[in-house]
Design a protein around this motif. Structure first.
Motif, mmCIF file in Angstrom:
data_model
loop_
_atom_site.group_PDB
_atom_site.id
_atom_site.type_symbol
_atom_site.label_atom_id
_atom_site.label_comp_id
_atom_site.label_asym_id
_atom_site.label_seq_id
_atom_site.Cartn_x
_atom_site.Cartn_y
_atom_site.Cartn_z
ATOM 1 N N GLY A 11 0.793 -1.230 0.000
ATOM 2 C CA GLY A 11 0.000 0.000 0.000
ATOM 3 C C GLY A 11 0.816 1.266 0.000
ATOM 4 O O GLY A 11 1.744 1.431 -0.800
ATOM 5 N N PHE A 12 0.490 2.123 0.946
ATOM 6 C CA PHE A 12 0.954 3.507 0.981
ATOM 7 C C PHE A 12 2.481 3.640 1.071
ATOM 8 O O PHE A 12 3.097 4.491 0.426
ATOM 9 C CB PHE A 12 0.280 4.181 2.193
ATOM 10 N N GLY A 13 3.085 2.836 1.918
ATOM 11 C CA GLY A 13 4.551 2.803 1.961
ATOM 12 C C GLY A 13 5.203 3.883 2.808
ATOM 13 O O GLY A 13 6.366 4.215 2.593
ATOM 14 N N SER A 14 4.494 4.409 3.799
ATOM 15 C CA SER A 14 5.126 5.464 4.613
ATOM 16 C C SER A 14 6.216 4.886 5.510
ATOM 17 O O SER A 14 7.201 5.571 5.807
ATOM 18 C CB SER A 14 4.094 6.236 5.431
ATOM 19 N N ASN A 15 6.074 3.631 5.940
ATOM 20 C CA ASN A 15 7.156 3.017 6.732
ATOM 21 C C ASN A 15 8.387 2.788 5.869
ATOM 22 O O ASN A 15 9.510 3.018 6.306
ATOM 23 C CB ASN A 15 6.678 1.705 7.371
ATOM 24 N N GLY A 89 3.593 -3.038 5.760
ATOM 25 C CA GLY A 89 2.250 -2.961 5.192
ATOM 26 C C GLY A 89 2.070 -3.963 4.066
ATOM 27 O O GLY A 89 1.400 -3.692 3.080
ATOM 28 N N ILE A 109 6.041 -5.120 11.221
ATOM 29 C CA ILE A 109 5.612 -4.126 12.209
ATOM 30 C C ILE A 109 4.099 -4.209 12.336
ATOM 31 O O ILE A 109 3.386 -4.339 11.338
ATOM 32 C CB ILE A 109 6.079 -2.707 11.826
ATOM 33 N N HIS A 110 3.633 -4.184 13.587
ATOM 34 C CA HIS A 110 2.194 -4.331 13.840
ATOM 35 C C HIS A 110 1.721 -3.208 14.766
ATOM 36 O O HIS A 110 2.377 -2.932 15.783
ATOM 37 C CB HIS A 110 1.922 -5.705 14.484
ATOM 38 N N PRO A 111 0.581 -2.576 14.448
ATOM 39 C CA PRO A 111 0.130 -1.423 15.230
ATOM 40 C C PRO A 111 -0.629 -1.784 16.511
ATOM 41 O O PRO A 111 -1.756 -1.336 16.726
ATOM 42 C CB PRO A 111 -0.772 -0.674 14.236
ATOM 43 N N GLN A 168 -4.808 5.503 15.563
ATOM 44 C CA GLN A 168 -4.059 4.869 14.458
ATOM 45 C C GLN A 168 -3.025 5.846 13.874
ATOM 46 O O GLN A 168 -1.881 5.469 13.613
ATOM 47 C CB GLN A 168 -5.056 4.442 13.364
ATOM 48 N N HIS A 172 0.952 5.366 13.848
ATOM 49 C CA HIS A 172 1.662 5.378 12.566
ATOM 50 C C HIS A 172 2.930 6.245 12.653
ATOM 51 O O HIS A 172 3.999 5.859 12.187
ATOM 52 C CB HIS A 172 0.719 5.938 11.504
ATOM 53 N N GLU A 175 5.565 4.475 14.485
ATOM 54 C CA GLU A 175 6.122 3.370 13.688
ATOM 55 C C GLU A 175 7.333 3.850 12.892
ATOM 56 O O GLU A 175 8.339 3.147 12.794
ATOM 57 C CB GLU A 175 5.067 2.843 12.701
#
Ligand code: GRF
Length: 184
Positions: A11-15, A89, A109-111, A168, A172, A175
């Motif tokens: 998905g988004f790829g912010s991590n 993600g 990684i898990h929120p 959330q 994030h 993270e």
């Protein structure tokens, strides 16, 4: 020598972006050898291409089953020389064969603070339960979803009355701080 890491995302790829930024700033001694996805239209792949990184993207629907898809993915990771596989993600379970092939070299990684609130709604489940402290877990990946030895956890206090998406969003942000630390 810098650790060769591969990123798997859907998905988004912010991590992924946070990890790449830390590498670029010199805070993380690693190098991203491949960004791979089962979703060719993932925003994270665009970010990877913009950063000039190698990408691999194949819709999993093109393969007869999970084992066949994971074998092709594994070949791409091996060809790229990945020493550590970082799930950021990646919304797909990995097969037993894949995890055997890359034993002890896959992290996620898990929120939420595992073993509490596994699954895809970690923050919402924590709010629904009414816990006072939630957080994030970086862990080695085992066959059962969101299980495996913990590498780093970070606590994120819950604010009474706060909506799940607000929690959330705060999770994030944290993270992005702890995933690069866990890799380092
Ligand atoms: C993160 O919340 C992570 O905990 C979960 O998937 C999400 C990925 O976010 N496993 P992003 O694509 O890195 O922005």
């Amino acid at each position: 020598m810098a650790l060769n890491i591969a990123i798997l995302l859907s998905g988004f790829g912010s991590n992924f972006q946070a990890i790449q930024d830390k590498i670029e700033s010199g805070a993380l001694d690693a190098s991203i050898c491949l960004v791979a996805s089962n979703k060719p239209d993932a925003r994270g792949l665009e970010r990877a291409r913009a950063a000039g990184l190698a990408t691999w993207a194949e819709p999993h629907q093109n393969y007869p089953d999970r084992v066949a898809f994971d074998a092709a993915l594994g070949d791409a990771l091996e060809a790229a020389g990945a020493e550590l596989i970082v799930l950021a993600g990646y919304m797909r379970l990995l097969s037993k064969d894949f995890l055997e092939r890359f034993k002890g070299r896959v992290i996620n990684i898990h929120p939420a603070l595992l073993p509490s609130f596994p699954g895809v709604h970690g923050a919402a489940d924590a709010v629904a339960y009414g816990v006072k402290i939630s957080g994030i877990t970086v862990h080695f990946v085992e066959e059962i979803m969101d299980s495996g030895p913990v590498i780093i956890q970070a606590a994120v206090p819950c604010i009474p009355g706060e909506a799940a998406d607000a929690l959330q969003a705060r999770i994030h942000k944290q993270e992005h701080r702890i995933y690069p630390q866990a890799i380092q």
